[in-house]
Design a protein around this motif. Structure first.
Motif, PDB file in Angstrom:
ATOM      1  N   LEU A  35      -0.576  29.587   9.483  1.00 43.38           N
ATOM      2  CA  LEU A  35      -0.651  30.027   8.094  1.00 43.38           C
ATOM      3  C   LEU A  35       0.680  29.718   7.429  1.00 43.38           C
ATOM      4  O   LEU A  35       1.724  30.173   7.889  1.00 43.38           O
ATOM      5  N   LEU A  36       0.639  28.937   6.384  1.00 41.11           N
ATOM      6  CA  LEU A  36       1.818  28.584   5.607  1.00 41.11           C
ATOM      7  C   LEU A  36       1.817  29.441   4.341  1.00 41.11           C
ATOM      8  O   LEU A  36       0.902  29.339   3.521  1.00 41.11           O
ATOM      9  N   VAL A  37       2.827  30.308   4.215  1.00 42.82           N
ATOM     10  CA  VAL A  37       2.929  31.185   3.047  1.00 42.82           C
ATOM     11  C   VAL A  37       4.084  30.663   2.194  1.00 42.82           C
ATOM     12  O   VAL A  37       5.261  30.887   2.495  1.00 42.82           O
ATOM     13  N   GLU A  38       3.733  29.925   1.145  1.00 40.86           N
ATOM     14  CA  GLU A  38       4.707  29.245   0.279  1.00 40.86           C
ATOM     15  C   GLU A  38       4.109  29.141  -1.110  1.00 40.86           C
ATOM     16  O   GLU A  38       2.978  28.686  -1.263  1.00 40.86           O
ATOM     17  N   ASP A  39       4.860  29.567  -2.121  1.00 38.96           N
ATOM     18  CA  ASP A  39       4.316  29.579  -3.478  1.00 38.96           C
ATOM     19  C   ASP A  39       4.616  28.318  -4.283  1.00 38.96           C
ATOM     20  O   ASP A  39       3.919  28.035  -5.251  1.00 38.96           O
ATOM     21  N   GLU A  40       5.620  27.567  -3.924  1.00 38.96           N
ATOM     22  CA  GLU A  40       5.953  26.355  -4.667  1.00 38.96           C
ATOM     23  C   GLU A  40       5.049  25.211  -4.207  1.00 38.96           C
ATOM     24  O   GLU A  40       5.100  24.808  -3.045  1.00 38.96           O
ATOM     25  N   PRO A  41       4.202  24.670  -5.090  1.00 35.60           N
ATOM     26  CA  PRO A  41       3.268  23.626  -4.682  1.00 35.60           C
ATOM     27  C   PRO A  41       3.930  22.422  -4.014  1.00 35.60           C
ATOM     28  O   PRO A  41       3.409  21.904  -3.032  1.00 35.60           O
ATOM     29  N   ALA A  58      -0.503  17.829  16.764  1.00 38.07           N
ATOM     30  CA  ALA A  58      -1.788  17.183  16.509  1.00 38.07           C
ATOM     31  C   ALA A  58      -2.913  18.173  16.771  1.00 38.07           C
ATOM     32  O   ALA A  58      -2.921  18.872  17.769  1.00 38.07           O
ATOM     33  N   GLY A  59      -3.831  18.255  15.858  1.00 41.70           N
ATOM     34  CA  GLY A  59      -4.982  19.134  16.024  1.00 41.70           C
ATOM     35  C   GLY A  59      -4.783  20.547  15.504  1.00 41.70           C
ATOM     36  O   GLY A  59      -5.714  21.342  15.526  1.00 41.70           O
ATOM     37  N   ALA A  60      -3.591  20.866  15.036  1.00 42.32           N
ATOM     38  CA  ALA A  60      -3.363  22.204  14.476  1.00 42.32           C
ATOM     39  C   ALA A  60      -4.098  22.335  13.152  1.00 42.32           C
ATOM     40  O   ALA A  60      -4.219  21.377  12.393  1.00 42.32           O
ATOM     41  N   VAL A  61      -4.589  23.523  12.879  1.00 46.66           N
ATOM     42  CA  VAL A  61      -5.275  23.829  11.621  1.00 46.66           C
ATOM     43  C   VAL A  61      -4.268  24.542  10.728  1.00 46.66           C
ATOM     44  O   VAL A  61      -3.707  25.562  11.114  1.00 46.66           O
ATOM     45  N   ILE A  62      -4.038  24.005   9.536  1.00 49.97           N
ATOM     46  CA  ILE A  62      -3.041  24.557   8.624  1.00 49.97           C
ATOM     47  C   ILE A  62      -3.758  25.195   7.435  1.00 49.97           C
ATOM     48  O   ILE A  62      -4.499  24.528   6.719  1.00 49.97           O
ATOM     49  N   CYS A  63      -3.522  26.485   7.256  1.00 50.45           N
ATOM     50  CA  CYS A  63      -4.090  27.229   6.140  1.00 50.45           C
ATOM     51  C   CYS A  63      -2.935  27.675   5.251  1.00 50.45           C
ATOM     52  O   CYS A  63      -1.797  27.719   5.694  1.00 50.45           O
ATOM     53  N   GLU A  64      -3.239  28.018   4.004  1.00 50.89           N
ATOM     54  CA  GLU A  64      -2.166  28.353   3.068  1.00 50.89           C
ATOM     55  C   GLU A  64      -2.455  29.618   2.279  1.00 50.89           C
ATOM     56  O   GLU A  64      -3.610  29.969   2.053  1.00 50.89           O
ATOM     57  N   ALA A  65      -1.361  30.256   1.870  1.00 49.25           N
ATOM     58  CA  ALA A  65      -1.399  31.372   0.927  1.00 49.25           C
ATOM     59  C   ALA A  65      -0.159  31.240   0.058  1.00 49.25           C
ATOM     60  O   ALA A  65       0.908  30.859   0.548  1.00 49.25           O
ATOM     61  N   ASP A  66      -0.297  31.542  -1.234  1.00 48.14           N
ATOM     62  CA  ASP A  66       0.837  31.376  -2.141  1.00 48.14           C
ATOM     63  C   ASP A  66       1.514  32.694  -2.498  1.00 48.14           C
ATOM     64  O   ASP A  66       2.438  32.720  -3.309  1.00 48.14           O
ATOM     65  N   ARG A  67       1.053  33.781  -1.913  1.00 50.36           N
ATOM     66  CA  ARG A  67       1.642  35.106  -2.139  1.00 50.36           C
ATOM     67  C   ARG A  67       1.540  35.914  -0.853  1.00 50.36           C
ATOM     68  O   ARG A  67       0.636  35.682  -0.040  1.00 50.36           O
ATOM     69  N   LEU A  68       2.410  36.882  -0.697  1.00 52.02           N
ATOM     70  CA  LEU A  68       2.340  37.756   0.463  1.00 52.02           C
ATOM     71  C   LEU A  68       1.012  38.507   0.482  1.00 52.02           C
ATOM     72  O   LEU A  68       0.360  38.605   1.531  1.00 52.02           O
ATOM     73  N   SER A  69       0.588  39.015  -0.656  1.00 51.78           N
ATOM     74  CA  SER A  69      -0.674  39.766  -0.715  1.00 51.78           C
ATOM     75  C   SER A  69      -1.849  38.905  -0.273  1.00 51.78           C
ATOM     76  O   SER A  69      -2.746  39.385   0.437  1.00 51.78           O
ATOM     77  N   ARG A  70      -1.866  37.643  -0.629  1.00 48.82           N
ATOM     78  CA  ARG A  70      -2.960  36.752  -0.219  1.00 48.82           C
ATOM     79  C   ARG A  70      -2.891  36.441   1.274  1.00 48.82           C
ATOM     80  O   ARG A  70      -3.923  36.306   1.932  1.00 48.82           O
ATOM     81  N   ALA A  71      -1.676  36.333   1.797  1.00 52.71           N
ATOM     82  CA  ALA A  71      -1.518  36.114   3.242  1.00 52.71           C
ATOM     83  C   ALA A  71      -2.071  37.319   4.007  1.00 52.71           C
ATOM     84  O   ALA A  71      -2.802  37.163   4.992  1.00 52.71           O
ATOM     85  N   ILE A  72      -1.747  38.515   3.547  1.00 49.31           N
ATOM     86  CA  ILE A  72      -2.219  39.733   4.206  1.00 49.31           C
ATOM     87  C   ILE A  72      -3.737  39.849   4.096  1.00 49.31           C
ATOM     88  O   ILE A  72      -4.408  40.250   5.053  1.00 49.31           O
TER      89      ILE A  72
END
Length: 159
Positions: A35-41, A58-72
């Protein structure tokens, strides 16, 4: 009966751990959920691309959230093996960001992302439960792979 652990592989479905003594390039990272939690596009794009191109990921799944609340929120419905967490988010700033995340997910290794080059920032982050620290200025595939390896090797016990 538990399935035997194999050296050099991330094992289990919810309890994946990197086995010491092996390199990331010999580790099967297929299915590793990051999970990548980063707000700057622009930063999110760079990190995502660097993570995708890191030879040992290789093969890792990368998901994103742009806020702490969304990560939680994502933690409530999804499993992650590792988190890259920016300390400057629209809804949280500084070490309280890490502390809040660790309260919600004490067993997930966290790699702190920071633009700070102050060594004290890294020490404080580690003291607050960061498994690894990555300066945004040092982001290239090798440093990301090293941060992943370090984070999966050392999971702080905050219980």
């Amino acid at each position: 009966m538990d399935a035997p652990r194999r050296r050099g592989r991330l094992t289990g479905t919810r309890d994946r751990r990197y086995v010491p003594g092996e390199t990331m390039t010999t580790t099967n990272t297929t299915g590793l959920r990051i999970l990548l939690v980063e707000d700057e596009p622009a930063n999110a794009y760079l990190f995502r691309e660097f993570l995708r191109r890191a030879p040992g990921l290789a093969g890792a799944v990368i998901c994103e959230a742009d806020r702490l609340s969304r990560a939680i929120e994502r933690l409530a419905t999804e499993h992650f093996d590792l988190v890259f967490l920016d300390l400057r988010l629209p809804d949280s700033y500084g070490l309280p960001t890490l502390e809040a995340f660790r309260r919600q997910a004490p067993r997930i290794p966290v790699v702190v992302l920071s633009g700070s080059v102050d060594p004290a920032t890294e020490e404080e982050a580690r003291a607050h439960g960061a498994a690894a620290f990555l300066n945004k200025a040092d982001t290239f595939p090798g440093s990301l792979e090293r941060a992943v390896r370090d984070a999966l090797l050392v999971l702080p016990d905050l219980s």
